[in-house]
Every structure is written in C-alpha cells, then in structure tokens.
Design an enzyme around this catalytic site. Sequence first.
Site, PDB file in Angstrom:
ATOM      1  N   LYS A  54      39.337 -69.776  21.519  1.00 59.38           N
ATOM      2  CA  LYS A  54      40.536 -69.558  22.334  1.00 59.38           C
ATOM      3  C   LYS A  54      41.704 -70.371  21.775  1.00 59.38           C
ATOM      4  O   LYS A  54      42.845 -69.911  21.737  1.00 59.38           O
ATOM      5  CB  LYS A  54      40.252 -69.931  23.797  1.00 59.38           C
ATOM      6  CG  LYS A  54      39.399 -68.875  24.504  1.00 59.38           C
ATOM      7  CD  LYS A  54      38.783 -69.379  25.788  1.00 59.38           C
ATOM      8  CE  LYS A  54      37.766 -68.383  26.328  1.00 59.38           C
ATOM      9  NZ  LYS A  54      36.986 -68.891  27.451  1.00 59.38           N
TER      10      LYS A  54
ATOM     11  N   GLN B 225      36.150 -73.643  31.619  1.00 62.08           N
ATOM     12  CA  GLN B 225      35.063 -72.929  30.953  1.00 62.08           C
ATOM     13  C   GLN B 225      33.777 -73.007  31.792  1.00 62.08           C
ATOM     14  O   GLN B 225      33.344 -74.095  32.162  1.00 62.08           O
ATOM     15  CB  GLN B 225      34.829 -73.535  29.550  1.00 62.08           C
ATOM     16  CG  GLN B 225      33.809 -72.808  28.717  1.00 62.08           C
ATOM     17  CD  GLN B 225      34.215 -71.383  28.342  1.00 62.08           C
ATOM     18  OE1 GLN B 225      35.363 -71.139  27.948  1.00 62.08           O
ATOM     19  NE2 GLN B 225      33.295 -70.439  28.474  1.00 62.08           N
TER      20      GLN B 225
ATOM     21  N   ASP C 151      42.177 -66.560  34.104  1.00 63.36           N
ATOM     22  CA  ASP C 151      40.855 -65.929  34.077  1.00 63.36           C
ATOM     23  C   ASP C 151      40.724 -64.908  35.212  1.00 63.36           C
ATOM     24  O   ASP C 151      39.811 -64.087  35.213  1.00 63.36           O
ATOM     25  CB  ASP C 151      39.755 -66.996  34.260  1.00 63.36           C
ATOM     26  CG  ASP C 151      39.110 -67.393  32.939  1.00 63.36           C
ATOM     27  OD1 ASP C 151      39.169 -66.588  31.990  1.00 63.36           O
ATOM     28  OD2 ASP C 151      38.554 -68.501  32.869  1.00 63.36           O
TER      29      ASP C 151
END
Length: 297
Positions: A52, A96, A119
């Site tokens: 990322k 994460q 997200d």
Amino acid sequence: MQILNGNQVAKIIKEQISENVKKLNEKGYRNPHLTAILVGNDGASKTYVNSKEADCKQVGFNSSVFRFEQDITEDFLIEKIKEINQNPEIDGLIVQLPLPKHISELKVTQTINPEKDVDGFHSMNLGKLMKGEDTFIPATPFGILMMLEIYNINTSGKHCVVVGRSNIVGRPMSILMSQNSKFGNCTVTICHSRTQNLEKYLKEADIIIAALGKPEFVKANMVKEGAIVIDVGITRVEDKNNEKGYVLKGDVDFENVKNVVSAITPVPGGVGPLTRIGLLKNTYKSYLKSQNIEGFE
Ligand code: NDP
C-alpha cells in the site's frame, strides 16, 4: 476466453489518479495522505501494508505507517486512532486486520472517523452502501466494480452467485451486484458454509464471485459454460519448490475452470491489485472532499 487482468486495470487507474494529483499540485494543493496502522508481526499483513505504501508513492500520495507491538492495549490503539482522526493532513486511515485477539475489531473500526474510513468498514459507511448512498465502498468490492466497468461487462439481468458473506467482501459485493446501477442489476444469490447444494447454485450462475478462502474450491464441473468468474480468494499454500516456501492460490481451480468460462480473473494478478486501487480511489475521494476540490474525480 478472456483473462480479466487486474494489473492492467490497476495501471490504467493509477495513471489517472497520478495525473490528477500532478494537476492539483500545480494548482497549489497538497498531496493526498493515507495512513496505516499495523499491529504485530503478521507476515501477510506486513506485505499488504508495504504494497500500500508503494502504491501511494507511485501515484503521488503521502503515506505513513504506525507500527505497534502485538501487546499494545486496546485503549492505546483507540487513543492513537482518535489523534489521527483529528489530523487535518491525513485523508485516509486504515487499521490493518486481523488485530490481536485482545483488541476488538468492531470497537476499532467504529472509532475511525467515517470521513477518513477509506476501507469502508465503519457501520455508517456500510449502512450508506446498503441504501445506495454515496460512501466509501470497501476496497475489494470497489476494485471489482471498477474492473467490470473497464471491461464493460454486462451484468444487467444476470444471475450472480457470491460465495462468502463476510462484511468486507461477500456481503457488500452481493448488495452492489443487486443495486440498480449500470454494473449491478443482477439477481443475486449469496452462499456460505451452511448453504446446501452449493454446486447447484454455482452451475446456474452467469457470474460467480468466489470469496470463501478455500484454495481451488470451485472446479470446472461446477461452472456453467460461458460464465464469468471473479476469484477473490488468496491463500498461501505451502510449496517447498518455491523460494518463498508457499504459492498463492485462489478459490477457483483456474487451470481447469478457464477452459469452460468466457472470462476469469487469475490469482495472483486479478482481484488483489484491484483491492489496492479501491483503497487509493477512496483516499483520493476523501482528499477531494477535505480540500473542497471541485471539477476533479
Ligand atoms: P472470511 O473468512 O471472513 O469469510 C469467508 C466466507 O466464506 C464466510 O462467509 C464463510 O461462511 C464462507 N465459506 C467458508 N467455507 C465455505 C464453504 N466450504 N462453502 C461455502 N462458503 C464457505 O473471508 P474474507 O471474506 O475476508 O476473505 C475471503 C477470501 O478472500 C480469503 O481467501 C481472503 O484472503 C481473500 N481476500 C482477498 C482480497 C484481495 O484483495 N484479493 C481481499 C480480501 C480478502 P460462514 O459465514 O458460514 O462462515
């Protein structure tokens, strides 16, 4: 048979974002900024966060990573998220997953400011998705939608079978495929581990979206001729002949299924790169909003 090439789609979209960021820099705007929080030492999570960061660099985004030990407390993490929520220089925040067992994923995702929740896991954003309102679509389903659009795949009136009902892939995907939109309008069946006669549903599907996390589960004899197959699964399968000690496998038996279908995504190089693009697009969207930029998309 067409291979739906996620790397190719990712390249096209990255170029678009990168050009726009350059134009905005010339107009005096700062760069978009994505921040990730990584807790612990999980190998796959570290790899995802590193990629990322690399993606951000490629398109001209700033990126930062907060790395914390496995044994941090939930309170500490929540405080850190609240600090980032307040930082006007940060447009997107991801934590994460998975998190260590002693930290509640629900509490953590609900603490992220929905305006920075790139997200798309916050209940407010998932609720908006349900109602068809403008929101951050979770990265994997968003990436798949972009691929359907770039390959101009006609989904209207088709029977789409989604295997898997997780909050990050299967369930939002099923909602999006049934929505009244150009790359939706499917009749959707959502299957899971309690589904009986799963093979019957798969065999009836015009479009299969496999997101169950069982390597090579979908076999050629379960798929209708000419179907479109999107393979979300990524599992590390031990392989002593590979220098990494493993290979990545999708949920579909690609080598055999590809001979039956009209289009299919490979693993790797299919949905994986698209997920990362979904995240970049959401960060860019958040940035345009936070900087009150109009006329760009
Ligand atoms: P989860 O484990 O959260 O969900 C798996 C789903 O599959 C569950 O709904 C489960 O049913 C269902 N399932 C499990 N076994 C079966 C079975 N035998 N038959 C039918 N349904 C079954 O996984 P995720 O949604 O997070 O991820 C799915 C896969 O996609 C994983 O391999 C993951 O690594 C990959 N992934 C890939 C991404 C990418 O970028 N390409 C991004 C995100 C995920 P039940 O609810 O009943 O337990």
